[in-house]
Scaffold this motif. Structure first.
Motif, PDB file in Angstrom:
ATOM      1  N   ALA A 195       0.828  -1.204   0.000  1.00 30.82           N
ATOM      2  CA  ALA A 195       0.000   0.000   0.000  1.00 30.82           C
ATOM      3  C   ALA A 195       0.865   1.257   0.000  1.00 30.82           C
ATOM      4  CB  ALA A 195      -0.930  -0.009   1.204  1.00 30.82           C
ATOM      5  N   VAL A 196       1.953   1.257   0.772  1.00 32.04           N
ATOM      6  CA  VAL A 196       2.852   2.415   0.797  1.00 32.04           C
ATOM      7  C   VAL A 196       3.516   2.612  -0.564  1.00 32.04           C
ATOM      8  CG1 VAL A 196       5.013   3.283   1.800  1.00 32.04           C
ATOM      9  CG2 VAL A 196       3.228   2.342   3.273  1.00 32.04           C
ATOM     10  N   VAL A 197       4.012   1.550  -1.135  1.00 31.35           N
ATOM     11  CA  VAL A 197       4.661   1.649  -2.453  1.00 31.35           C
ATOM     12  C   VAL A 197       3.645   2.097  -3.505  1.00 31.35           C
ATOM     13  CG1 VAL A 197       5.768   0.311  -4.284  1.00 31.35           C
ATOM     14  CG2 VAL A 197       6.483   0.029  -1.917  1.00 31.35           C
ATOM     15  N   GLY A 198       2.447   1.540  -3.455  1.00 27.92           N
ATOM     16  CA  GLY A 198       1.416   1.946  -4.412  1.00 27.92           C
ATOM     17  C   GLY A 198       1.014   3.397  -4.267  1.00 27.92           C
ATOM     18  N   SER A 199       0.915   3.872  -3.018  1.00 29.08           N
ATOM     19  CA  SER A 199       0.545   5.281  -2.827  1.00 29.08           C
ATOM     20  C   SER A 199       1.667   6.208  -3.294  1.00 29.08           C
ATOM     21  CB  SER A 199       0.187   5.547  -1.367  1.00 29.08           C
ATOM     22  OG  SER A 199       1.306   5.316  -0.543  1.00 29.08           O
ATOM     23  N   LEU A 200       2.924   5.813  -3.087  1.00 30.94           N
ATOM     24  CA  LEU A 200       4.035   6.623  -3.593  1.00 30.94           C
ATOM     25  C   LEU A 200       4.024   6.687  -5.119  1.00 30.94           C
ATOM     26  CD1 LEU A 200       6.923   5.526  -1.212  1.00 30.94           C
ATOM     27  CD2 LEU A 200       5.759   7.734  -1.266  1.00 30.94           C
ATOM     28  N   LEU A 201       3.755   5.562  -5.753  1.00 36.79           N
ATOM     29  CA  LEU A 201       3.663   5.556  -7.215  1.00 36.79           C
ATOM     30  C   LEU A 201       2.497   6.412  -7.693  1.00 36.79           C
ATOM     31  CD1 LEU A 201       4.453   1.821  -8.024  1.00 36.79           C
ATOM     32  CD2 LEU A 201       5.853   3.815  -8.557  1.00 36.79           C
TER      33      LEU A 201
END
Length: 58
Positions: free
Chosen positions: A41-47
């Motif tokens: 979720a963190v990686v997806g939100s950063l992307l």
């Protein structure tokens, strides 16, 4: 010449076959783990934030 097959011999020991103690777990089990879901979720939100920045701010 006879085509009859002999009857199968019962070689069981009377007990039910044992199942393995630990079954192999696949990808769906790994995806259900909370730390991995938080990381994704963190990686997806950063992307997502990077994509929105590129689309609207540049």
């Amino acid at each position: 010449m006879s085509h009859d097959r002999p009857a199968m011999v019962d070689t069981s020991r009377g007990d039910a076959p044992t199942t393995p103690a630990e079954e192999p777990r696949g990808c769906l089990f790994a995806l259900s783990q909370p730390p991995l879901m938080i990381f994704l979720a963190v990686v997806g939100s950063l992307l997502l934030m990077a994509a929105v920045h590129d689309l609207f701010m540049l």
